[in-house]
Every structure is written in C-alpha cells, then in structure tokens.
Design a protein around this motif. Structure first.
Motif, PDB file in Angstrom:
ATOM      1  N   ALA A  23       0.969  -1.192  -0.097  1.00 26.18           N
ATOM      2  CA  ALA A  23       0.339  -0.263  -0.009  1.00 26.18           C
ATOM      3  C   ALA A  23       1.390   0.935   0.003  1.00 26.18           C
ATOM      4  N   SER A  24       2.353   0.816  -0.292  1.00 28.86           N
ATOM      5  CA  SER A  24       3.196   1.928   0.115  1.00 28.86           C
ATOM      6  C   SER A  24       4.626   2.140  -0.447  1.00 28.86           C
ATOM      7  N   GLY A  25       5.279   3.588  -1.198  1.00 33.59           N
ATOM      8  CA  GLY A  25       6.115   3.084  -1.986  1.00 33.59           C
ATOM      9  C   GLY A  25       6.392   2.295  -2.428  1.00 33.59           C
ATOM     10  N   ILE A  26       7.568   1.067  -2.116  1.00 28.59           N
ATOM     11  CA  ILE A  26       8.721   0.269  -2.808  1.00 28.59           C
ATOM     12  C   ILE A  26       7.201  -0.644  -3.743  1.00 28.59           C
ATOM     13  N   GLY A  27       6.106  -1.138  -3.015  1.00 30.43           N
ATOM     14  CA  GLY A  27       5.714  -2.334  -2.861  1.00 30.43           C
ATOM     15  C   GLY A  27       4.225  -1.537  -3.704  1.00 30.43           C
ATOM     16  N   PHE A  44      -1.208  -6.855   0.639  1.00 25.72           N
ATOM     17  CA  PHE A  44      -1.413  -7.271   1.974  1.00 25.72           C
ATOM     18  C   PHE A  44      -0.857  -6.273   2.255  1.00 25.72           C
ATOM     19  N   ASP A  45      -1.534  -4.883   3.010  1.00 19.03           N
ATOM     20  CA  ASP A  45      -0.836  -4.397   4.419  1.00 19.03           C
ATOM     21  C   ASP A  45      -1.616  -4.804   5.741  1.00 19.03           C
ATOM     22  N   VAL A  46      -0.675  -3.813   6.663  1.00 22.58           N
ATOM     23  CA  VAL A  46      -1.441  -3.609   8.697  1.00 22.58           C
ATOM     24  C   VAL A  46      -1.467  -2.062   7.669  1.00 22.58           C
ATOM     25  N   LEU A  70      -3.637  -6.918   6.463  1.00 19.50           N
ATOM     26  CA  LEU A  70      -2.849  -8.525   7.144  1.00 19.50           C
ATOM     27  C   LEU A  70      -1.417  -7.939   7.466  1.00 19.50           C
ATOM     28  N   ASP A  71      -1.431  -8.231   8.570  1.00 21.82           N
ATOM     29  CA  ASP A  71       0.375  -8.201   9.374  1.00 21.82           C
ATOM     30  C   ASP A  71       0.625  -9.607   8.852  1.00 21.82           C
ATOM     31  N   VAL A  72       1.937  -9.538   8.238  1.00 22.11           N
ATOM     32  CA  VAL A  72       3.188 -10.828   7.894  1.00 22.11           C
ATOM     33  C   VAL A  72       3.133 -10.978   9.195  1.00 22.11           C
ATOM     34  N   ALA A  97       7.690 -10.533  -1.359  1.00 18.16           N
ATOM     35  CA  ALA A  97       7.497 -10.028  -0.169  1.00 18.16           C
ATOM     36  C   ALA A  97       8.738  -9.103   0.410  1.00 18.16           C
ATOM     37  N   ASN A  98       7.874  -8.399   0.211  1.00 15.51           N
ATOM     38  CA  ASN A  98       8.419  -6.545   0.743  1.00 15.51           C
ATOM     39  C   ASN A  98       7.952  -5.755   1.997  1.00 15.51           C
ATOM     40  N   ALA A  99       7.142  -6.398   2.735  1.00 13.74           N
ATOM     41  CA  ALA A  99       6.466  -5.404   3.242  1.00 13.74           C
ATOM     42  C   ALA A  99       7.769  -5.690   4.544  1.00 13.74           C
ATOM     43  N   ALA A 180      20.180  -4.468  13.379  1.00 19.01           N
ATOM     44  CA  ALA A 180      18.925  -5.440  13.379  1.00 19.01           C
ATOM     45  C   ALA A 180      18.197  -5.223  11.931  1.00 19.01           C
ATOM     46  N   TYR A 181      17.703  -4.052  10.964  1.00 21.61           N
ATOM     47  CA  TYR A 181      18.125  -3.801   9.662  1.00 21.61           C
ATOM     48  C   TYR A 181      18.816  -4.651   9.015  1.00 21.61           C
ATOM     49  N   MET A 182      19.431  -4.369   9.458  1.00 21.61           N
ATOM     50  CA  MET A 182      20.967  -5.135   8.334  1.00 21.61           C
ATOM     51  C   MET A 182      20.962  -6.523   8.536  1.00 21.61           C
ATOM     52  N   ALA A 184      19.026  -8.682   9.753  1.00 23.12           N
ATOM     53  CA  ALA A 184      17.232  -9.288   8.696  1.00 23.12           C
ATOM     54  C   ALA A 184      17.766  -9.300   7.489  1.00 23.12           C
ATOM     55  N   LYS A 185      18.098  -7.909   7.088  1.00 27.49           N
ATOM     56  CA  LYS A 185      17.991  -8.276   5.332  1.00 27.49           C
ATOM     57  C   LYS A 185      19.504  -8.909   4.989  1.00 27.49           C
ATOM     58  N   ALA A 186      19.616  -9.227   5.326  1.00 29.22           N
ATOM     59  CA  ALA A 186      21.868 -10.211   5.030  1.00 29.22           C
ATOM     60  C   ALA A 186      20.523 -11.683   5.470  1.00 29.22           C
ATOM     61  N   VAL A 215      12.985   6.773  -2.147  1.00 34.32           N
ATOM     62  CA  VAL A 215      12.546   8.103  -1.385  1.00 34.32           C
ATOM     63  C   VAL A 215      10.303   7.537  -0.803  1.00 34.32           C
ATOM     64  N   THR A 216      10.391   6.875   0.063  1.00 29.64           N
ATOM     65  CA  THR A 216       9.449   6.156   0.754  1.00 29.64           C
ATOM     66  C   THR A 216       9.033   6.880   1.605  1.00 29.64           C
ATOM     67  N   ASN A 217       7.285   5.915   2.439  1.00 28.91           N
ATOM     68  CA  ASN A 217       6.966   6.103   3.373  1.00 28.91           C
ATOM     69  C   ASN A 217       7.728   5.703   4.908  1.00 28.91           C
TER      70      ASN A 217
HETATM   71  N1  LIG Z   1      12.787   3.131   0.826  1.00 28.86           N
HETATM   72  C1  LIG Z   1      14.549   2.559   0.920  1.00 28.86           C
HETATM   73  O1  LIG Z   1      15.495   3.321   0.616  1.00 28.86           O
HETATM   74  C2  LIG Z   1      14.699   0.720   0.784  1.00 28.86           C
HETATM   75  C3  LIG Z   1      15.678   0.851   0.586  1.00 28.86           C
HETATM   76  C4  LIG Z   1      15.953  -1.091   0.766  1.00 28.86           C
HETATM   77  C5  LIG Z   1      14.991  -1.676   1.532  1.00 28.86           C
HETATM   78  N2  LIG Z   1      13.605  -0.982   1.782  1.00 28.86           N
HETATM   79  C6  LIG Z   1      13.014  -2.125   1.970  1.00 28.86           C
HETATM   80  O2  LIG Z   1      12.101  -1.661   0.698  1.00 28.86           O
HETATM   81  C7  LIG Z   1      10.720  -2.106   1.575  1.00 28.86           C
HETATM   82  C8  LIG Z   1       9.546  -1.757   1.397  1.00 28.86           C
HETATM   83  O3  LIG Z   1       9.544  -0.817   2.103  1.00 28.86           O
HETATM   84  P1  LIG Z   1       9.198   1.103   1.954  1.00 28.86           P
HETATM   85  O4  LIG Z   1      10.683   1.679   1.861  1.00 28.86           O
HETATM   86  O5  LIG Z   1       8.570   1.173   0.828  1.00 28.86           O
HETATM   87  O6  LIG Z   1       8.674   1.782   2.909  1.00 28.86           O
HETATM   88  P2  LIG Z   1       7.442   2.558   3.259  1.00 28.86           P
HETATM   89  O7  LIG Z   1       7.041   2.598   4.256  1.00 28.86           O
HETATM   90  O8  LIG Z   1       6.470   3.088   1.952  1.00 28.86           O
HETATM   91  O9  LIG Z   1       6.010   0.950   3.084  1.00 28.86           O
HETATM   92  C9  LIG Z   1       6.423  -0.236   3.563  1.00 28.86           C
HETATM   93  C10 LIG Z   1       4.869  -0.949   3.412  1.00 28.86           C
HETATM   94  O10 LIG Z   1       4.923  -2.090   4.909  1.00 28.86           O
HETATM   95  C11 LIG Z   1       3.611  -2.145   5.502  1.00 28.86           C
HETATM   96  N3  LIG Z   1       4.253  -2.874   6.575  1.00 28.86           N
HETATM   97  C12 LIG Z   1       4.520  -2.051   7.435  1.00 28.86           C
HETATM   98  N4  LIG Z   1       4.484  -3.856   8.647  1.00 28.86           N
HETATM   99  C13 LIG Z   1       4.107  -4.554   8.210  1.00 28.86           C
HETATM  100  C14 LIG Z   1       3.410  -5.366   8.386  1.00 28.86           C
HETATM  101  N5  LIG Z   1       3.674  -6.310   9.358  1.00 28.86           N
HETATM  102  N6  LIG Z   1       2.570  -6.114   7.232  1.00 28.86           N
HETATM  103  C15 LIG Z   1       2.694  -5.600   6.349  1.00 28.86           C
HETATM  104  N7  LIG Z   1       2.614  -4.491   5.782  1.00 28.86           N
HETATM  105  C16 LIG Z   1       3.750  -4.091   6.822  1.00 28.86           C
HETATM  106  C17 LIG Z   1       3.392  -0.848   5.739  1.00 28.86           C
HETATM  107  O11 LIG Z   1       1.929  -0.237   5.862  1.00 28.86           O
HETATM  108  C18 LIG Z   1       3.759   0.394   4.807  1.00 28.86           C
HETATM  109  O12 LIG Z   1       2.755   0.461   3.602  1.00 28.86           O
HETATM  110  C19 LIG Z   1      10.937  -2.793   3.244  1.00 28.86           C
HETATM  111  O13 LIG Z   1      11.419  -4.170   3.108  1.00 28.86           O
HETATM  112  C20 LIG Z   1      12.158  -1.932   3.393  1.00 28.86           C
HETATM  113  O14 LIG Z   1      13.127  -2.938   3.944  1.00 28.86           O
HETATM  114  C21 LIG Z   1      14.014   0.243   1.450  1.00 28.86           C
END
Ligand SMILES: NC(=O)c1ccc[n+]([C@@H]2O[C@H](COP(=O)([O-])OP(=O)(O)OC[C@H]3O[C@@H](n4cnc5c(N)ncnc54)[C@H](O)[C@@H]3O)[C@@H](O)[C@H]2O)c1
Length: 275
Positions: A23-27, A44-46, A70-72, A97-99, A180-182, A184-186, A215-217
């Motif tokens: 629902a936001s950003g990259i997804g 699917f999104d929270v 949906l919460d993953v 699998a992006n959340a 923790a972020y790094m 988790a991603k690794a 640039v996302t939320n």
């Molecule tokens: N923006 C960046 O620079 C960047 C860089 C590398 C990786 N990422 C990854 O890209 C992915 C998307 O992030 P984004 O930057 O678009 O952020 P975003 O906050 O714009 O979008 C993330 C979306 O995931 C949803 N979400 C969060 N927790 C959730 C859960 N438990 N269950 C279901 N949905 C959930 C949020 O509500 C939101 O809509 C993430 O995995 C993030 O780690 C982002």
C-alpha cells in the motif's frame, strides 16, 4: 524449453500476483508496475487507510487491484490470505515478499555527506530486545512466512516467481540504520538463496531486489525532505536519489518470462551508491 515470442518476453498480463506491504512506497510501485501491465494484483498491508485509498485510485484507473489488511507477523492469517487469493485467481504466479519496517537510529546520526556524530540512543548497549525482535519479526520472519505460503501453491503448480525486497544495507553497513535491520536483510538474502535452490526442481524461481536509497514513507518519510535528497544525490554516482518508479522495470522483469532462467540472485538497484 518452450520458445517465447520476443514480443511476449516481458508480458505479465493476467498473472495472479500478491505484494506484501503493497500500500506504500516500493511495494505500491510493484503493484502499479504489474497491474498497469494487466496483472491481477492483491496487496497485503497493515495500513487499512492506505489500502482503501490506493485500491480505490488504481481501480478508478481501470486496474485489477485488491487489498487485504494483513500483518505478515501473523503467519496463520497470512497462510489463509494467500490460500484465498490463490483460489480467487485460480493460480498464483508471483509473490513479492516486500513488507518491512525501519529499525530506528543506528550508532551515528546523519546520512552520507554530512557530520555523523555518535548517537547514544542507537548504541548497542541501549538496543532493546523489543526493538531487535520486532524488526526480525517483520523483516525476516515475515519474509520466511510469505515465501513458505507461496511455495505451497507454486510447488503444486510447478511454476511461480518469488521476489524478496532485501536492501543494499544487507550487504554493506550503513551506521545510521539500526543493526537489526541489516541483520534481517542479510538473513533474508541468504534465505532467498536457500529457497531458490530448494524450489528450483519445482520450476519456481526465487530472487531478491536490493534497493539503495528510495524515497518512500519508511522511517516516517525522512527521505522526502528536499535537503536529504540533495545531500544523498551528491554521494550517489547517478546523481540523484531513487523513487519507487525506478523499480518498475525490475519488478516486471522478475515476474515475467524474460527472467525465467534466473534464480537465487539479489539484484542491487541503487544508482551506483554501493560502488
Ligand atoms: N526506501 C528505501 O530506501 C529502502 C531501501 C532498501 C530496502 N527497502 C525495503 O523496501 C521495503 C518496502 O519499504 P518502503 O521503503 O517502501 O517503506 P514504506 O513504509 O513506504 O512501505 C512499507 C509498507 O509495508 C507495510 N508494512 C509494515 N509492516 C507490515 C507488516 N507487519 N505486515 C504487512 N505490511 C506491513 C507498511 O504499512 C507500508 O505500507 C521494505 O522491506 C524495506 O526494508 C527500502
């Protein structure tokens, strides 16, 4: 191998697709890229509000898009939701699998190109179990559960595409981001290798997209500030920050026949920042 008409190489028309965190950003970028080319996509999104507004906007534009709250981290609900989408589409061709969430401050403040003083609140000795566990729960365990749910269907179908959003920060330490972020991603990147090897015999490919600075939320949308973008543009070799639309091509490529012989790969998309 069946020969594919070159005109159909990048076709995603009619594919049944799920995007977590859609629902936001990259997804949301993945959803727009795929549905905009005729795929049937469920996000699917929270965030109920964002689901409602984005599904409404995309449907008004004539796209076949649906959304579910949906919460993953709720693995039983995730299994049930994946089953119901697969039943509705009759097939599940691609799952993203992006959340993901950010993990709060790292051990320095500030981004590249500026003073980066130490940040006591992000230091290891102050890193709480709660903060560590929440990031692993969403960014690693949520990916595992999503891939597992997708695999159940795709193994039976003997085809499917799984794409995990990892991060440049899983390959290279970025000290402004909590560790923790790094981790988790690794972990998600190496899990992708494991799943790719296991599922290859079943005709299912598993790959990852590792974005740089997009640039996302995430993190409260800090990347939207013009001064942050200007600073980052100075350290990114292509001379600008990234936007979700920059990932459209890669998302379509990984969901389409064009990438059918690629599996177990993490593709970095970062304007050269990692160099
Ligand atoms: N923006 C960046 O620079 C960047 C860089 C590398 C990786 N990422 C990854 O890209 C992915 C998307 O992030 P984004 O930057 O678009 O952020 P975003 O906050 O714009 O979008 C993330 C979306 O995931 C949803 N979400 C969060 N927790 C959730 C859960 N438990 N269950 C279901 N949905 C959930 C949020 O509500 C939101 O809509 C993430 O995995 C993030 O780690 C982002």
């Amino acid at each position: 191998m069946t020969a594919i008409d070159p005109g159909d190489l990048f076709t995603v028309r009619g594919l049944g697709v799920i995007v977590t965190g859609g629902a936001s950003g990259i997804g949301l970028g993945y959803v727009e890229a795929l549905a905009g080319r005729g795929a049937r996509v469920t996000m699917f999104d929270v965030d109920r509000q964002r689901i409602d507004s984005e599904v409404g906007r995309l449907r008004a534009a004539g796209l076949d898009v649906a959304g579910e709250v949906l919460d993953v981290t709720d693995h039983a609900a995730l299994d049930a939701a994946v089953d119901s989408v697969a039943a509705r589409y009759g097939t599940l061709e691609a799952v993203f699998a992006n959340a993901g969430i950010d993990s709060g401050p790292g051990f320095v403040t500030g981004w590249a190109g500026e003073e980066r003083p130490r940040a006591p609140q992000g230091a290891l000795e102050h890193y709480t179990d709660q903060r560590w566990n929440r990031v692993i729960e969403v960014n690693l365990n949520g990916v595992f559960a999503t891939v597992r749910a997708a695999a159940r269907h795709m193994k039976m179908q003997r085809r499917g595409r799984i794409v995990i959003t990892t991060s440049l920060a899983g390959r290279r330490v970025e000290p402004a981001i909590g560790s923790a972020y790094m981790a988790a991603k690794a972990g998600a990147a190496h899990f992708m290798h494991c799943a790719a090897l296991e599922l290859a015999a079943h005709g299912v490919t598993v790959n990852a997209i590792a974005p740089g600075f997009i640039v996302t939320n995430i993190g409260g949308g800090h990347a939207k500030a013009a001064e942050v973008q200007e600073r980052m543009a100075r350290v990114i070799p292509l001379g600008r920050v990234g936007f979700p639309a920059d990932l459209h091509g890669l998302a379509v490529f990984l969901a389409s026949a064009a990438s059918s012989y690629i599996t177990g790969q993490e593709i970095v998309i970062d304007g050269g920042w990692g160099l």
